[in-house]
Design a protein around this motif. Structure first.
Motif, PDB file in Angstrom:
ATOM      1  N   LEU A  86      -7.680  -5.414   4.836  1.00 26.78           N
ATOM      2  CA  LEU A  86      -8.795  -4.486   4.769  1.00 26.78           C
ATOM      3  C   LEU A  86      -9.318  -4.230   6.181  1.00 26.78           C
ATOM      4  O   LEU A  86      -9.484  -5.163   6.955  1.00 26.78           O
ATOM      5  N   SER A  87      -9.549  -2.990   6.457  1.00 28.22           N
ATOM      6  CA  SER A  87     -10.000  -2.680   7.816  1.00 28.22           C
ATOM      7  C   SER A  87     -11.126  -1.653   7.755  1.00 28.22           C
ATOM      8  O   SER A  87     -11.072  -0.685   6.984  1.00 28.22           O
ATOM      9  N   PHE A  88     -12.136  -1.918   8.535  1.00 28.49           N
ATOM     10  CA  PHE A  88     -13.288  -1.004   8.573  1.00 28.49           C
ATOM     11  C   PHE A  88     -13.581  -0.679  10.027  1.00 28.49           C
ATOM     12  O   PHE A  88     -13.629  -1.567  10.872  1.00 28.49           O
ATOM     13  N   SER A  89     -13.753   0.590  10.314  1.00 31.87           N
ATOM     14  CA  SER A  89     -14.080   0.912  11.701  1.00 31.87           C
ATOM     15  C   SER A  89     -15.036   2.087  11.755  1.00 31.87           C
ATOM     16  O   SER A  89     -15.101   2.904  10.833  1.00 31.87           O
ATOM     17  N   PHE A  90     -15.801   2.114  12.808  1.00 31.29           N
ATOM     18  CA  PHE A  90     -16.646   3.279  13.030  1.00 31.29           C
ATOM     19  C   PHE A  90     -16.753   3.569  14.517  1.00 31.29           C
ATOM     20  O   PHE A  90     -16.661   2.671  15.351  1.00 31.29           O
ATOM     21  N   LEU A  91     -16.896   4.841  14.804  1.00 33.57           N
ATOM     22  CA  LEU A  91     -16.919   5.311  16.195  1.00 33.57           C
ATOM     23  C   LEU A  91     -18.232   6.044  16.440  1.00 33.57           C
ATOM     24  O   LEU A  91     -18.602   6.957  15.697  1.00 33.57           O
ATOM     25  N   ILE A  92     -18.894   5.607  17.485  1.00 30.87           N
ATOM     26  CA  ILE A  92     -20.094   6.320  17.921  1.00 30.87           C
ATOM     27  C   ILE A  92     -19.757   7.039  19.217  1.00 30.87           C
ATOM     28  O   ILE A  92     -19.228   6.447  20.152  1.00 30.87           O
ATOM     29  N   ASP A  93     -20.032   8.319  19.218  1.00 30.75           N
ATOM     30  CA  ASP A  93     -19.616   9.189  20.313  1.00 30.75           C
ATOM     31  C   ASP A  93     -20.890   9.688  20.989  1.00 30.75           C
ATOM     32  O   ASP A  93     -21.811  10.153  20.308  1.00 30.75           O
ATOM     33  N   VAL A  94     -20.929   9.597  22.282  1.00 30.09           N
ATOM     34  CA  VAL A  94     -22.169   9.890  22.997  1.00 30.09           C
ATOM     35  C   VAL A  94     -21.913  10.890  24.117  1.00 30.09           C
ATOM     36  O   VAL A  94     -20.927  10.780  24.850  1.00 30.09           O
ATOM     37  N   GLN A  95     -22.773  11.844  24.226  1.00 29.77           N
ATOM     38  CA  GLN A  95     -22.795  12.686  25.423  1.00 29.77           C
ATOM     39  C   GLN A  95     -24.196  12.657  25.978  1.00 29.77           C
ATOM     40  O   GLN A  95     -25.178  12.814  25.258  1.00 29.77           O
ATOM     41  N   LYS A  96     -24.278  12.489  27.302  1.00 33.18           N
ATOM     42  CA  LYS A  96     -25.577  12.540  27.962  1.00 33.18           C
ATOM     43  C   LYS A  96     -25.567  13.762  28.861  1.00 33.18           C
ATOM     44  O   LYS A  96     -24.688  13.935  29.691  1.00 33.18           O
ATOM     45  N   TYR A 155     -26.127  14.111  22.901  1.00 33.66           N
ATOM     46  CA  TYR A 155     -26.091  13.708  21.495  1.00 33.66           C
ATOM     47  C   TYR A 155     -25.568  12.288  21.361  1.00 33.66           C
ATOM     48  O   TYR A 155     -24.876  11.775  22.250  1.00 33.66           O
ATOM     49  N   VAL A 156     -25.928  11.689  20.262  1.00 37.74           N
ATOM     50  CA  VAL A 156     -25.307  10.444  19.831  1.00 37.74           C
ATOM     51  C   VAL A 156     -24.849  10.702  18.403  1.00 37.74           C
ATOM     52  O   VAL A 156     -25.661  11.046  17.551  1.00 37.74           O
ATOM     53  N   LYS A 157     -23.559  10.600  18.183  1.00 35.85           N
ATOM     54  CA  LYS A 157     -23.051  10.931  16.855  1.00 35.85           C
ATOM     55  C   LYS A 157     -22.259   9.774  16.273  1.00 35.85           C
ATOM     56  O   LYS A 157     -21.486   9.135  16.977  1.00 35.85           O
ATOM     57  N   LEU A 158     -22.477   9.580  14.989  1.00 36.71           N
ATOM     58  CA  LEU A 158     -21.572   8.710  14.267  1.00 36.71           C
ATOM     59  C   LEU A 158     -20.370   9.590  13.932  1.00 36.71           C
ATOM     60  O   LEU A 158     -20.395  10.380  13.001  1.00 36.71           O
ATOM     61  N   ARG A 159     -19.340   9.482  14.753  1.00 32.87           N
ATOM     62  CA  ARG A 159     -18.263  10.460  14.699  1.00 32.87           C
ATOM     63  C   ARG A 159     -17.291  10.181  13.568  1.00 32.87           C
ATOM     64  O   ARG A 159     -16.785  11.082  12.929  1.00 32.87           O
ATOM     65  N   LEU A 202     -20.653  12.225  10.309  1.00 28.83           N
ATOM     66  CA  LEU A 202     -21.578  11.964   9.210  1.00 28.83           C
ATOM     67  C   LEU A 202     -23.034  12.038   9.628  1.00 28.83           C
ATOM     68  O   LEU A 202     -23.896  12.397   8.847  1.00 28.83           O
ATOM     69  N   TRP A 203     -23.300  11.680  10.859  1.00 33.63           N
ATOM     70  CA  TRP A 203     -24.705  11.522  11.226  1.00 33.63           C
ATOM     71  C   TRP A 203     -24.877  11.819  12.713  1.00 33.63           C
ATOM     72  O   TRP A 203     -24.211  11.212  13.542  1.00 33.63           O
ATOM     73  N   ILE A 204     -25.742  12.767  12.997  1.00 35.41           N
ATOM     74  CA  ILE A 204     -26.133  12.958  14.392  1.00 35.41           C
ATOM     75  C   ILE A 204     -27.333  12.053  14.600  1.00 35.41           C
ATOM     76  O   ILE A 204     -28.442  12.330  14.138  1.00 35.41           O
ATOM     77  N   ILE A 205     -27.083  10.939  15.250  1.00 39.51           N
ATOM     78  CA  ILE A 205     -28.117   9.911  15.361  1.00 39.51           C
ATOM     79  C   ILE A 205     -29.247  10.416  16.250  1.00 39.51           C
ATOM     80  O   ILE A 205     -30.414  10.162  15.992  1.00 39.51           O
ATOM     81  N   ASP A 206     -28.868  11.163  17.273  1.00 37.21           N
ATOM     82  CA  ASP A 206     -29.903  11.670  18.176  1.00 37.21           C
ATOM     83  C   ASP A 206     -29.396  12.920  18.874  1.00 37.21           C
ATOM     84  O   ASP A 206     -28.214  13.005  19.216  1.00 37.21           O
ATOM     85  N   LYS A 207     -30.288  13.878  19.050  1.00 36.23           N
ATOM     86  CA  LYS A 207     -29.986  15.052  19.856  1.00 36.23           C
ATOM     87  C   LYS A 207     -31.292  15.697  20.259  1.00 36.23           C
ATOM     88  O   LYS A 207     -32.334  15.437  19.644  1.00 36.23           O
ATOM     89  N   ALA A 262     -24.545  30.402  16.105  1.00 38.88           N
ATOM     90  CA  ALA A 262     -23.788  29.150  15.999  1.00 38.88           C
ATOM     91  C   ALA A 262     -23.697  28.694  14.543  1.00 38.88           C
ATOM     92  O   ALA A 262     -24.638  28.839  13.775  1.00 38.88           O
ATOM     93  N   HIS A 263     -22.559  28.164  14.199  1.00 33.71           N
ATOM     94  CA  HIS A 263     -22.373  27.638  12.847  1.00 33.71           C
ATOM     95  C   HIS A 263     -22.781  26.160  12.813  1.00 33.71           C
ATOM     96  O   HIS A 263     -22.669  25.466  13.818  1.00 33.71           O
ATOM     97  N   PRO A 264     -23.234  25.701  11.654  1.00 32.53           N
ATOM     98  CA  PRO A 264     -23.630  24.297  11.568  1.00 32.53           C
ATOM     99  C   PRO A 264     -22.413  23.379  11.635  1.00 32.53           C
ATOM    100  O   PRO A 264     -21.300  23.806  11.330  1.00 32.53           O
ATOM    101  N   SER A 265     -22.648  22.149  12.013  1.00 29.38           N
ATOM    102  CA  SER A 265     -21.539  21.202  11.960  1.00 29.38           C
ATOM    103  C   SER A 265     -21.415  20.693  10.525  1.00 29.38           C
ATOM    104  O   SER A 265     -22.294  20.910   9.690  1.00 29.38           O
ATOM    105  N   GLN A 266     -20.313  20.070  10.268  1.00 33.78           N
ATOM    106  CA  GLN A 266     -20.012  19.678   8.893  1.00 33.78           C
ATOM    107  C   GLN A 266     -19.768  18.185   8.786  1.00 33.78           C
ATOM    108  O   GLN A 266     -19.056  17.611   9.583  1.00 33.78           O
ATOM    109  N   LYS A 267     -20.379  17.607   7.770  1.00 36.11           N
ATOM    110  CA  LYS A 267     -20.122  16.196   7.455  1.00 36.11           C
ATOM    111  C   LYS A 267     -18.907  16.158   6.549  1.00 36.11           C
ATOM    112  O   LYS A 267     -18.864  16.879   5.549  1.00 36.11           O
ATOM    113  N   GLU A 268     -17.973  15.336   6.905  1.00 33.56           N
ATOM    114  CA  GLU A 268     -16.737  15.305   6.128  1.00 33.56           C
ATOM    115  C   GLU A 268     -16.523  13.931   5.509  1.00 33.56           C
ATOM    116  O   GLU A 268     -16.736  12.908   6.152  1.00 33.56           O
TER     117      GLU A 268
END
Lengths: 1063, 471
Positions: free
Chosen positions: A894-904, A986-990, A1020-1025, A1048-1054
């Motif tokens: 079983l494997s679980f992973s998550f990526l947080i992607d940040v732009q400053k 932004y800080v995104k849960l990518r 899934l989640w824009i943690i901050d912008k 601009a079009h909205p972003s999509q949670k997938e």
């Protein structure tokens, strides 16, 4: 005597291709397909067995003539073989430059339609900006923008075939930067060509970042290379099947959609009649008295305060099929705002592949079907791809390989972009009435099939008067004025490998990348705009012929030499034709050129051809697995340069020093420093040498006109020089480690069209000068805080900062004067994107606030900002830094992973709020002020807003300013552009992935080799912008024009689920 | 060592020198007419500056906002890049013409016509911005052209105009059918040049009366327009993209952006001007009502534009006979040519000519336009003797009325005489601009010269004045 034996791997399976050398001699051989070998050697000598990814083994020859050996994997070296330029596999430790390897599972688990998006946050120095449109392009920048107006996207190479990644915007020529779509003037984002690569077929991706890494690829690789290795069959007996099935659901992200005010309805202010001057008056019910109607003409919401007790004849009172036909309804906000239009997007991804292998060959054949419906109604994309990868030995020395991919992409109802009626976001972000119920608009279209709009100009009681004036019913746009497109593409290569000598392998390869596409546009009869049918046909063909001589010698026991010498020839051809009906469509819904009301204007034709030759070679010296030195050079001849200057040479040198081999310490698993210096030359687009005339549509007599661009018969190649140093380490048995790189590039002699004063009679002049410097730091690190037999927690992080600076542009040929600014795009709203000397590449110019001591100046009589109208830098498209952190937890299968992607950092101008604050649709334009009074009340009655700032004398502003109509202080009428420049951080849960592989003992009872399943989430989640109402990543298209949003079009949670069977 | 051949030559475009010179001349002429005729908010908003028209919903331009759509940039681009550049290239090609095949007189006639239209273009540029690039313009080898003094440019183009006329050989052909204004008739071009010269003379009368007098006298002696048959008229076609540009914005767009402004309607209502029937639509019951200039004015509540503006084939006009008669009246009052005593006759001719031009007869009574005009002239508010206290006001109001479809000249009439009185738009509260500001991109592409020119103009503002615009 002859020694024979069998070499096998840890699992006892035969290991073909193992190198066996009699130590201290050049006498060597390889194991065959069954792991068998035979070599002559004498007793007392030793055999050295080596195989990439396995620990070297040495066996002394005794009396026996049989030596069987089981080799063990070298955990340290296992993942460190990478594919470098020209498909050459190298040990990573030998490389003097930075590369990042990404496994195929990273892109084919949490699948994106465009696989490139899956790389965001995973590769330091790779800046990916995803488009939010269905099948749209992704802007990919490695280590900053280097070319002032040219292509800055990296080269894609798939199994040795260079694959074009030009934007598919409907631009006729090579020069995609001038397409209307990329500059916000309406169109569709057809994606870029790399998205034809099916993520399911990807085995691994290697990103070559610097010039040293890509030098051998020549000038097209000046922006780096993304090398993709696709899956292939294994040379073992038997058939293998893989079936993969996935479904992804996507929903629009509310954080990236407008928040509307719900207090006031249609109007621009109190300009009409009725109560407060907010309505039209007309006798609707025939009682001889005027009734109130909505101000239908007005696409703004600075009208009457909502009051459900007030009955008003609204747009839906006038079309006969309406449930509210000829009925006045309460004056209230629309029950459903514009977001009602969004559906749940569904992507189905199904694939099957078969692979097989024999003694002498192997292949894999895969088929994938992608079927996607977007969040907008009637938008869909399908992609069918067939991928074949095989090789066969013809003789012991000769191997033939074939790689071929066929992709058919069909789009329909792609999302319009930019400031255009076919982009419904233009309405919902800029021009809208908040009293409109979008469900009623939907019903109106479904019930009638007509363009029943809320926005019309004439007498509502007549059909003609209800013709839309500025904005269509959005459902009519989506269902009737839809685009469609299709692209058929084939890419691949045929290669022959001949092992001429032990030390020499000759490879010949012919690669093809060709596609033909058709993009059809429609404006349906009954629309605001003139009905139209347009078609754009384009064919693209690129052929590459490579001849490579790979050599390798052991110069001594410790000194090795290997490398390649070769040549390449490339031909590229783009042909396109665009035709548009004129004056409307004679028969509604008949989308054919022959249905044009007026005679057709001549179609626009383009035929672009280029050809070039490259000669290259390199030599890599290795000393005792400790020190490596690589020298390479390439000479190119290009047809697009002036004939007398069309050849150019550029060298590279890189070195790697694995100093951990000198330090025998347990805590240090691996450490090396690397350094390189490299140059990459660059050519340019066709047709920049000779002048020609443009051919406007004829009048009663033929017309010709001098082209807007002045060519230049006297230029030489572009040149990028770079150096890079790096440190790569891992510690404590690879429990943690890091990789650091510092690089600096100078891109000089750029060949590009510069915008000049039109008083010269031209728009642009092709020049051959200018310099852009980029320097940056990239870091990546990994750590496993917990690692037990069953459980591992691994953290991977990347971080990169790039700083660019435009050093020089060009000098005026007449006076030698320096030109200090280049306008790359002039955009709606009075904004331009510029390359300005002394500024980072891509500065946003526009009108600004006036400042005193850093404080905004407010006019004390009006309470509004004092605007400095002279265009000046007000933003920078480049982020300060980007980073990503992936956490991966693995417990058994079983494997679980998550990526947080940040732009400053980085800036974006929004045309959406620029107009939207003036049309009063956003929540910020209503509500109460600091006194608790409605903002929209007159200032004299305590309304209005108080802007933060100072009077010209430096005292704090105390004058409230009106928010009563469209000419308020925040909208485009009064505000400086700078008010609508937002921080793009932004800080995104990518990405979130949960994967489970069924235990082997469970599977063994089933007719499968393995079964795995995964649940994934993306974006899934824009943690901050900091940007309101929108995704700071949203843009118009890929290319150099960034930092601008319009419609601009909205972003999509997938959310996705994926199931994979192997048997 | 390459086999590239000519593969770097665009196979789909004509090579330099291979297009016939008249094709460039014709293309430039159409661009010039388009630019002067257009009413696009991106290109030409002079009808709004003149307050003939106003905007219904989006009132940026009527409030003199030149930033949102950068009209000064487009105007400049069109005139330099698409008009002057092609005229210049046409001249270059003509100068290469084999004189064995084309007689020198024909070549000279062609060069003269080009020169006359270049003078026209430059005077529009000067009258729009003031100082503009001239001596260093249309030269790609100098991408930072300096701006010349506006008065200096006038003096230079006036000389060019004289030179051009002296080159013409009447009776010899010129561009033939590629001359989209006069069909190659060079005698018509002489009349055009003299009429233009008269216009320029009246422009500079306040700042250089002696030069103006000489020019006006020479122009009249050389022969100016004497009837509407002489008009410099560009005949548009029925289909896109060759229609009158106004049709594109009023009809093809399906929008309702423009209506007659109250400034215009109120004045014409007061005069009960018979041309209202042509200028306006009778969409309202009762009186004509003009949109409130510069304010949001719902289309349905106000009078609409007349049908002639909705026809694709309505010609574009560069100079017409009524304007020339007005100029002669002005020249008489200014003592440039003739004396103030001559003014009334020209004024009357101008108004009669205007009614004929607009075809403002009464179809019901079958009264011809000239008869209606005579009746109109008998009104005390119109008759020259009694219309207003100053000649400036008398002429300016009537000239402005006549120029209803030529915003640029109408706006300039106001700039010269201060009449008729204009409204102040509510949102901006700004007075009528005295000039266009420079294009938005000039500071970034030609910064130092832009700064110098701005300073010379007294700031790059709408309030700065062209040299002939003195208080």
């Amino acid at each position: 005597k002859t020694i024979t034996g069998t070499v096998s791997d840890q699992d006892g399976l035969p290991l073909p291709g193992v190198n066996i050398v009699v130590q201290g001699t050049t006498n060597g051989t390889q194991t065959d397909f069954d792991g068998n070998y035979a070599i002559s050697a004498s007793e007392g000598q030793s055999l050295v067995f080596s195989y990439i990814g396995y620990k070297n083994e040495t066996r002394a020859i005794g009396a026996s003539t049989t030596i069987n050996l089981q080799m063990s994997e070298d955990a340290q070296a296992l993942d460190e073989v990478v594919v470098t330029a020209l498909g050459i596999k190298r040990e990573k430790k030998a490389l003097g430059y930075a590369t990042t390897n990404v496994g195929g599972d990273e892109v084919n688990t949490a699948k994106e339609t465009n696989f490139v998006n899956s790389l965001s946050g995973k590769v330091a120095g790779l800046d990916i900006k995803k488009s939010n449109t269905l099948g749209g392009s992704s802007n990919i920048i490695l280590r900053g923008y280097t070319s002032i107006t040219g292509n800055n996207q990296p080269l894609f190479v798939i199994d040795g075939t260079p694959v074009s990644n030009i934007s598919n915007a409907s631009s006729a020529s090579f020069d995609t930067t001038t397409s209307d779509q990329t500059q916000g003037r309406g169109g569709y984002d057809f994606g870029n060509a790399a998205m034809d690569i099916n993520p399911e077929d990807i085995e691994s991706i290697n990103v070559l970042k610097g010039a040293a890494a890509s030098n051998l690829y020549g000038y097209r690789a000046a922006n780096g290379v993304i090398i993709i290795t696709t899956k292939t069959g294994k040379r073992k007996k038997g058939l293998g099947f893989t079936v993969n099935s996935g479904v992804t659901l996507s929903n629009y992200d509310k954080d990236t959609f407008p928040k509307y005010q719900t207090e006031y309805g249609a109007g621009y202010g109190a300009y009409y009649s009725g109560p407060g001057g907010y309505f039209f008056e007309q006798d609707i019910d025939g009682d001889g008295l005027d009734d109130l109607t909505t101000v239908f003409t007005e696409d703004a919401s600075f009208g009457a305060a909502f009051d459900p007790s007030l009955l008003v004849y609204q747009w839906d009172a006038f079309y006969p099929e309406s449930p509210n036909y000829l009925q006045a309804t309460p004056w209230a906000p629309g029950k459903n705002d514009f977001s009602h239009i969004f559906n749940t997007g569904v992507t189905l991804n199904n694939s099957i592949s078969v692979s097989a292998g024999s003694d002498t060959g192997s292949f894999r054949l895969g088929y994938t079907n992608l079927d996607q419906t977007g969040i907008y109604p009637n938008s869909k994309l399908t992609r069918n791809s067939v991928d074949f990868n095989g090789s066969q030995d013809i003789s012991e020395k000769l191997t033939v390989g074939v790689k071929a991919t066929f992709t058919k992409t069909d789009g329909s109802g792609r999302n319009g972009t930019g400031y255009d009626g076919r982009n419904v976001a233009q309405s919902y972000r800029q021009w809208y009435q908040t009293n409109v119920d979008m469900a009623a608009q939907e019903k109106a279209y479904y019930d009638t099939g007509r363009n029943v709009s809320w926005n019309f100009g004439g007498d509502p009681l007549t059909q003609d008067g209800r013709k839309p004036i500025f904005l269509n019913n959005p459902y009519f746009v989506l269902f009737e004025s839809y685009e469609s497109d299709t692209r058929n593409r084939i890419f691949g290569n045929v290669n022959l490998t001949y092992k001429a000598k032990d030390w020499l392998t000759i490879t010949g390869r012919t690669s093809l990348d060709t596609y033909s596409e058709l993009q059809e546009g429609r404006i349906a009869t009954g629309s605001v705009d003139v009905p139209e049918y347009s078609r754009f046909n384009r064919t693209f063909t690129e052929l590459n012929y490579d001849l490579l001589f790979n050599y390798n010698f052991d110069l001594s026991e410790k000194l090795t030499l290997d490398g390649v010498v070769g040549s390449t020839a490339r031909q590229q051809r783009i042909e396109s034709i665009r035709a548009v009906t004129s004056g409307g469509l004679a028969v509604p819904k008949l989308y054919a050129l022959g249905n044009s009301v007026n005679l057709l204007n001549p179609p626009t034709e383009y035929l672009g051809k280029l050809k070039d030759y490259g000669f290259f070679g390199n030599a890599s010296f290795g000393y005792n697995n400790l020190l490596y030195l690589d020298i390479s050079g390439r000479y190119d001849i290009s047809s697009t340069l002036p004939e007398e200057n069309n050849g150019f040479f550029y060298p590279a040198v890189s070195t790697s020093f694995v100093f951990s081999n000198l330090i025998n310490a347990d805590w240090l698993s691996f450490a090396k420093v690397r350094a390189n210096y490299a140059e990459v030359g660059n050519s340019t687009n066709p047709y920049r040498v000779y002048d020609s005339y443009a051919n406007p549509t004829n009048f009663t007599v033929p017309f010709f006109s001098v082209s807007n661009q002045k060519s230049n018969a006297d230029f030489v190649n572009e040149l990028t020089k770079s150096y890079e140093v790096g440190l790569e380490t891992s510690f404590a048995n690879k429990r943690f480690g890091f990789d650091l790189a510092y690089y600096s590039t100078q891109s000089t002699n750029q060949i590009y069209p510069v915008a000049v004063s039109r008083a010269t009679g031209y728009h642009t002049l092709v020049v051959n000068s200018g310099q852009v410097d980029n320097k940056g730091i990239e870091a990546s690190a990994f750590v496993s805080p917990i690692r037990t037999e069953d459980f591992e927690w691994a953290i991977n992080g990347t971080w990169a900062k790039n700083e660019s600076e435009v050093i020089s542009l060009f000098t005026n040929p007449a006076t030698g004067e320096e030109v200090t600014n280049l306008q790359m795009a002039s955009l709606q709203g009075g904004i331009s994107i510029n390359a300005t000397v002394g500024q980072p590449y891509g500065s946003i110019w526009g009108s600004n606030f006036t400042y005193i001591d850093g404080k905004k100046v407010i006019d004390p009589t009006t309470g509004r900002y004092v605007v400095d109208g002279t265009p000046q830098p007000i933003g920078d498209i480049n982020p300060d830094w980007k980073g990503g952190i992936t956490n991966r937890l693995t417990y058994k299968d079983l494997s679980f992973s998550f990526l947080i992607d940040v732009q400053k950092g980085g800036d974006v101008f929004s045309l959406d709020t620029w107009y939207g604050y003036a049309t009063g649709i956003y929540d910020i334009t209503a509500g109460t002020n600091e006194l608790g009074n409605p903002k929209r009340d007159p200032v004299s009655e305590g309304g209005g807003i108080l802007l933060e700032g100072v009077n010209p004398d430096g005292t704090p502003n105390t004058t409230r300013t009106s928010m009563g109509n469209y000419a308020n202080a925040l909208g485009y009428v009064r505000a400086p552009n700078a008010l609508h420049v937002y921080d793009a951080s932004y800080v995104k849960l990518r990405e979130v992935t949960l994967s489970y592989q069924l235990p082997k003992k469970l599977v063994d009872n089933l007719p499968f080799n393995s079964i795995s399943m995964s649940v994934v989430g993306r974006n899934l989640w824009i943690i901050d912008k900091n940007m309101p109402y929108s995704d700071p990543e949203a843009g118009l298209s890929s290319g150099n024009i960034q930092g601008y949003q319009s419609g601009a079009h909205p972003s999509q949670k997938e959310y996705g689920f994926n199931l994979k069977f192997q048997f | 060592c390459s086999d590239f051949g000519d593969m770097n030559i665009d196979p789909k475009e004509a090579k330099i020198g291979e297009a016939p010179p008249e094709t460039l001349f014709a293309a430039a002429t159409k661009q010039l007419s388009d630019q002067m005729t257009s009413t696009s908010v991106n290109r030409n908003i002079f009808r709004l500056f003149a307050q003939h028209w106003t905007e219904t919903t989006y009132t940026d331009e009527t409030n003199y906002n030149l930033i949102t759509h950068d009209q000064p940039g487009t105007h400049w681009n069109e005139l330099y890049r698409d008009v002057l550049r092609d005229f210049d290239e046409s001249r270059r090609l003509i100068n290469l013409t084999d004189t064995q095949l084309t007689p020198p007189a024909v070549i000279d006639n062609q060069l003269a016509i080009i020169s006359i239209l270049e003078v026209f273009t430059y005077h529009v540029l000067v009258d729009s911005y003031g100082n503009v690039p001239f001596s260093e313009a249309i030269d790609i080898n100098n991408v930072l052209p300096k701006y010349d003094d506006d008065e200096d440019i006038y003096m230079a183009i006036i000389d060019d105009l004289d030179n051009a006329m002296s080159m013409i050989t009447v009776g010899e052909p010129s561009f033939g059918s590629s001359d989209l204004i006069y069909g190659g008739d060079v005698s018509a071009w002489i009349k055009f040049a003299n009429s233009l010269k008269l216009r320029l003379a009246v422009r500079i009368a306040k700042v250089n009366p002696s030069k103006a007098a000489t020019m006006a006298t020479e122009a009249v002696a050389g022969g100016v327009f004497t009837s509407n048959a002489d008009n410099a008229s560009f005949q548009y076609l029925s289909a896109d993209p060759n229609t009158n540009p106004v049709w594109v914005d009023l009809v093809q767009s399906g929008r309702q952006d423009f209506i007659p402004a109250n400034t215009n309607v109120d004045i014409m209502n007061a005069l009960e001007d018979p041309r209202r029937r042509i200028y306006y639509d009778q969409n309202l019951e009762g009186d004509y009502v003009g949109g409130i200039y510069g304010s949001n004015s719902p289309y349905r509540d106000y009078t609409h534009l007349g049908s002639i503006f909705h026809q694709p084939e309505t010609p574009g006009i560069l100079i017409d006979y009524p304007e020339v008669e007005f100029l002669l009246a002005e020249a008489a009052e200014l003592n440039l040519v003739g004396t103030p005593a001559d003014a009334e006759a020209h004024y009357n001719n101008a108004i009669i000519g205007s009614f004929v031009f607009w075809d403002a007869g009464d179809p019901e009574t079958e009264t011809p336009p000239s008869a209606i005009a005579l009746d109109y002239l008998s009104k005390p508010e119109v008759a020259y003797a009694t219309a207003a206290t100053t000649w400036q006001e008398k002429i300016a109001v009537q000239k402005w009325i006549h120029l209803f479809n030529r915003g640029f000249e109408a706006w300039t009439t106001y700039r010269l005489y201060g009449f008729p009185e204009m409204n102040v738009p509510e949102i901006s509260g700004e007075p009528v601009p005295r000039r266009y500001t420079y294009p938005l991109d000039e500071p970034s592409v030609n910064g130092a010269n832009y700064s110098a020119a701005s300073e010379a103009m007294g700031g790059d503002t709408k309030a700065s004045r062209i040299f002939w615009d003195v208080e």
